[in-house]
Scaffold this active site. Structure first.
Site, short mmCIF file in Angstrom:
data_model
loop_
_atom_site.label_atom_id
_atom_site.label_comp_id
_atom_site.label_asym_id
_atom_site.label_seq_id
_atom_site.Cartn_x
_atom_site.Cartn_y
_atom_site.Cartn_z
N MET A 24 34.03 9.99 151.64
CA MET A 24 32.96 10.76 150.48
C MET A 24 32.72 12.01 151.33
SD MET A 24 30.85 8.16 148.08
CE MET A 24 29.52 8.18 149.35
N HIS A 28 32.01 12.59 160.00
CA HIS A 28 31.39 12.64 161.35
C HIS A 28 32.45 11.91 162.30
CE1 HIS A 28 30.45 8.45 160.19
NE2 HIS A 28 29.84 9.02 158.92
N HIS A 31 34.37 8.84 160.86
CA HIS A 31 35.56 9.13 160.13
C HIS A 31 36.64 9.50 160.94
CE1 HIS A 31 32.20 10.10 156.96
NE2 HIS A 31 32.90 9.15 156.38
N GLN A 55 29.40 5.07 142.08
CA GLN A 55 29.08 4.27 143.15
C GLN A 55 27.60 4.63 143.14
OE1 GLN A 55 32.06 4.86 146.29
NE2 GLN A 55 30.41 4.74 147.52
N LYS A 142 31.08 -0.63 159.51
CA LYS A 142 29.70 -0.20 159.01
C LYS A 142 29.17 -0.63 157.81
CE LYS A 142 26.76 2.79 157.78
NZ LYS A 142 26.23 3.74 157.18
O1 PAF Z 1 32.51 4.05 152.38
C1 PAF Z 1 32.67 4.95 151.56
O2 PAF Z 1 32.68 6.28 152.07
C2 PAF Z 1 33.00 5.11 150.15
O3 PAF Z 1 32.51 3.92 149.74
C3 PAF Z 1 34.40 4.93 149.70
C4 PAF Z 1 35.07 3.62 150.21
C5 PAF Z 1 35.31 6.20 150.25
C6 PAF Z 1 34.58 4.84 148.30
O4 PAF Z 1 33.91 5.90 147.63
#
Ligand code: PAF
Length: 273
Positions: A24, A28, A31, A55, A142
């Site tokens: 999203m 950081h 990722h 979400q 996480k």
């Molecule tokens: O973990 C995340 O950043 C989000 O839930 C994902 C998997 C990118 C889905 O939007």
């Protein structure tokens, strides 16, 4: 690094193994580490930045969720991403879409505190898998329940890809890296690592000292409250399906969600087998 905003432009990645890291944004080191792992295992590496409205519940942080496209692109480039997919909400959801719902696994924990959250996650992840068509996709542990939900969805819908779940990256003081850490005030940031410290302490109490699970969990919740957290849950679960355990039986994990002011932190720790 090629930035792609339209689904139609995702078509041709050439040959070889395509890796995918959905995010999203507000990237950081956690990722970046997923991306570097993927880079080492794949021929083509695709990542996505998409703050998925589906979400987030009403009153959650969709509007204020950090957005930092220029910085994210730089991080992705440095981590070896080839294609960065940054669609708009309109591109992903041109109309109210079919939703994917994973039953049972989503009834508890995050699912109970964030109704609809996992339908949003499963739906967008399924759509992204179909858009990118990766051979392998990478997620951080996480979000342990998210990993279980995605694994179940992939099995149930026979989606042909491999899933890789990678260890949580932590700050030097143990705080799990998260884009939401940016919300913490200086004082909250000083308290935040206690969540992980409590997970470690409770893991030792249960797995090494043989403390009764109920009492160890109750003590953990109390210590967190005393430190200024409002715990949503602190539980011992089966690592695979997040069923609550009242006795220690590996593979087991401690999972926790607790609020510091308006910021909600989650973390987990796998107990020794
Ligand atoms: O973990 C995340 O950043 C989000 O839930 C994902 C998997 C990118 C889905 O939007």
């Amino acid at each position: 690094l090629k930035i792609v905003r339209r689904i139609a432009e995702l078509d041709h990645f050439g040959r070889g193994r395509v890796g995918f890291v959905p995010t999203m944004g507000a990237l950081h080191d956690g990722h970046a580490s997923l991306m570097r792992t993927a880079r080492g295992e794949c021929d083509v590496l695709v990542a996505s930045l998409f703050v998925n409205p589906l979400q987030f519940g009403p009153g959650e942080d969709f509007e204020r969720y950090p957005r930092a496209e220029a910085n994210d692109s730089e991080i992705a480039r440095n981590a070896g991403v080839d294609v960065l997919f940054i669609p708009t909400v309109q591109e992903v959801y041109p109309r109210r879409s079919t939703t994917v719902s994973v039953p049972e696994l989503t009834d508890r924990w995050e699912g109970a505190y964030r109704p609809g959250h996992f339908d949003g996650v499963a739906t967008v992840v399924c759509k992204l898998f179909n858009m990118v068509a990766p051979d392998v996709a990478y997620f951080g542990l996480k979000d342990l329940q998210q990993c279980a939900v995605i694994r179940r969805m992939v099995e149930d819908l026979n989606i042909r890809l491999e899933l890789r779940f990678c260890a949580t990256l932590r700050e030097a003081d143990g705080l799990a890296m998260s884009s939401r850490n940016a919300y913490l005030t200086v004082d909250q940031r000083a308290v935040a690592p206690l969540l992980y410290r409590q997970l470690l302490g409770t893991a030792t109490a249960i797995a090494s000292d043989g403390q009764d699970v109920d009492s160890a969990l109750a003590e953990a919740r109390m210590s967190l409250e005393m430190a200024g957290f409002v715990p949503d849950y602190f539980a011992l679960v089966s690592t695979d399906d997040l069923r609550p355990l009242d006795e220690y039986s590996p593979p087991a994990s401690l999972i926790a969600a607790a609020r510091l002011g308006t910021t909600r932190l989650i973390d987990n720790l796998q107990l020794p087998r």
